[in-house]
Design a protein around this motif. Structure first.
Motif, PDB file in Angstrom:
ATOM      1  N   GLU A  63       1.204   3.129  11.686  1.00 54.41           N
ATOM      2  CA  GLU A  63       2.011   3.813  10.679  1.00 54.41           C
ATOM      3  C   GLU A  63       1.273   3.924   9.348  1.00 54.41           C
ATOM      4  O   GLU A  63       0.513   3.057   8.963  1.00 54.41           O
ATOM      5  CB  GLU A  63       3.335   3.072  10.475  1.00 54.41           C
ATOM      6  N   ARG A  64       1.557   5.008   8.653  1.00 57.46           N
ATOM      7  CA  ARG A  64       1.130   5.221   7.265  1.00 57.46           C
ATOM      8  C   ARG A  64      -0.373   5.055   7.060  1.00 57.46           C
ATOM      9  O   ARG A  64      -0.832   4.317   6.180  1.00 57.46           O
ATOM     10  CB  ARG A  64       1.942   4.308   6.340  1.00 57.46           C
TER      11      ARG A  64
ATOM     12  N   ASP B   4       4.727  -1.021   5.176  1.00 53.25           N
ATOM     13  CA  ASP B   4       4.397   0.283   4.568  1.00 53.25           C
ATOM     14  C   ASP B   4       3.259   0.084   3.568  1.00 53.25           C
ATOM     15  O   ASP B   4       3.315  -0.837   2.755  1.00 53.25           O
ATOM     16  CB  ASP B   4       5.617   0.854   3.828  1.00 53.25           C
TER      17      ASP B   4
ATOM     18  N   GLU C  68       9.895   0.298  -0.207  1.00 50.49           N
ATOM     19  CA  GLU C  68       9.033   0.771   0.884  1.00 50.49           C
ATOM     20  C   GLU C  68       8.398   2.093   0.461  1.00 50.49           C
ATOM     21  O   GLU C  68       8.703   2.634  -0.602  1.00 50.49           O
ATOM     22  CB  GLU C  68       9.853   1.011   2.145  1.00 50.49           C
TER      23      GLU C  68
ATOM     24  N   GLY D 101      15.066   1.803   6.611  1.00 43.49           N
ATOM     25  CA  GLY D 101      14.458   2.285   7.847  1.00 43.49           C
ATOM     26  C   GLY D 101      14.187   3.786   7.784  1.00 43.49           C
ATOM     27  O   GLY D 101      13.645   4.291   6.810  1.00 43.49           O
TER      28      GLY D 101
ATOM     29  N   GLN E 100      11.526  10.529   2.560  1.00 43.10           N
ATOM     30  CA  GLN E 100      10.994   9.238   2.116  1.00 43.10           C
ATOM     31  C   GLN E 100       9.548   9.428   1.664  1.00 43.10           C
ATOM     32  O   GLN E 100       8.756  10.090   2.345  1.00 43.10           O
ATOM     33  CB  GLN E 100      11.035   8.229   3.272  1.00 43.10           C
TER      34      GLN E 100
END
Ligand code: GAL
Length: 351
Positions: free
Chosen positions: A90-91, A188, A237, A257, A294
């Protein structure tokens, strides 16, 4: 290709071969006159949150028309590898390291159940990849933060007794002290290079309760042991760190989330703080849920700053959409983010 010199936010974005751009939770590397966009390759359905292919990259000279570079960090079929097919990647964020000439990728490396909270590391000789995976671990094992006390961790419950969303129990403990032994949780995450060339890793830690900013070694491959806590127990986050006119800024989300929440903004004159929170920088209709998106990263083009946000679609992750918004600065120490239908570098195209 589009004939409009911009992108319609939240529409399906196509690359130059008319394939859907698949690079979520991503970031932009500006290098050698071009832009590289790295992000999570998502697949169909709820399962699509897992990494079945790896990190996808695209190249552009105008941030509008994107050439597909393919999967630049591939998952493996080795079940013992942190990047095995079906794990989570992720990310991803990439920096060019001037000291070594290498391209360094950091990402949140975890299992399907999202428990590992580690920083994955990969390097490449070219921004086009391929990136070679070097390992995954937690941050700064054995090092205490520069801005919080050394304290006794023996009474802090083990991590399995905490949840990673907002709650009162986590707030009662100096989780960082427990994690000095094994390293700090990294979820994150983002990367930032200061004006003097020093690179920093920022990540949600302590069960997502607190951000950490950790300085990197000159080769960008490791933390150098200097790190500090930022906005303790504020549950941030999606943190994106950037600098403008001597001020450091954070664009962040709350901790819900995949569900959108109100963005958060903070400013500081020193990276190590104090950081001043100024609430939700989003303005206009839908600001209370950041327009359904987000934050993922902020990039700049000349004097202009743009936020990259994801509209996650947990029912069908491959159909998550992009929202890129130009930031406005009503004063030197504040930014705002207005909902606009288009991402464009031409101001007149933004209505
Ligand atoms: C979000 C986070 C995503 C992903 C997701 C999992 O809050 O920003 O990157 O980790 O949680 O639930």
């Amino acid at each position: 290709m589009t004939d409009f010199p911009g992108r319609q936010n939240k529409a399906v974005w196509l690359d130059e071969k008319s394939n859907v751009i698949n690079a979520h939770g991503g970031g932009i590397l500006s290098f050698d006159g071009g832009y590289y966009w790295y992000g999570e390759h998502k697949t169909e359905g709820w399962e699509g949150r897992l990494a079945f292919l790896g990190v996808h990259a695209y190249y552009s000279t105008d941030l509008i028309h994107w050439h597909d570079l393919g999967i630049v960090l591939k998952v493996t079929d080795d079940p013992g590898s942190p990047i095995c097919r079906g794990c989570r990647i992720e990310r991803p964020k990439v920096l060019h390291c001037p000291a070594t000439g290498k391209f360094v990728m950091y990402f949140h490396s975890t299992d399907a159940d999202h428990t590992l909270a580690r920083r994955g590391l990969a390097v490449a000789d070219s921004p086009q990849g391929p990136f070679h995976f070097l390992g995954a671990k937690r941050a700064n094992a054995g090092k205490w933060p520069a801005n919080a006390p050394v304290c006794d961790a023996s009474l802090i419950p083990p991590e399995a007794e905490f949840v990673n969303g907002e709650n009162d129990k986590t707030r009662r403990y100096p989780i960082y002290a427990r994690d000095v032994a094994g390293g700090q949780m990294c979820r994150d995450m983002n990367l930032f290079v200061d004006d003097d060339g020093t690179a920093y890793h920022i990540y949600s830690s302590e069960h997502n309760s607190t951000l950490h900013i950790a300085r990197l070694t000159p080769d960008f491959l490791d933390w150098d042991g200097y790190w500090f806590r930022v906005l303790p127990y504020a549950w941030n986050e999606g943190a994106a760190l950037f600098k403008r006119n001597g001020w450091y800024f954070l664009l962040m989300s709350g901790c819900t989330g995949w569900n959108p929440n109100a963005a958060r903004g903070a400013a500081a004159q020193n990276l190590a703080g104090p950081w001043f929170e100024f609430g939700n920088p989003a303005r206009g209709d839908g600001a209370e849920t950041t327009f359904g998106a987000q934050s993922s990263a902020v990039f700049s083009v000349g004097e202009r700053y743009f936020a990259m946000l994801d509209c996650w679609n947990p029912e069908n992750f491959i159909d998550s959409r992009y929202l890129w918004l130009e930031l406005q600065f009503p004063s030197d120490d504040r930014f705002e983010m207005w909902n606009t239908p288009y991402f464009s570098l031409t101001p007149s195209e933004i209505t």
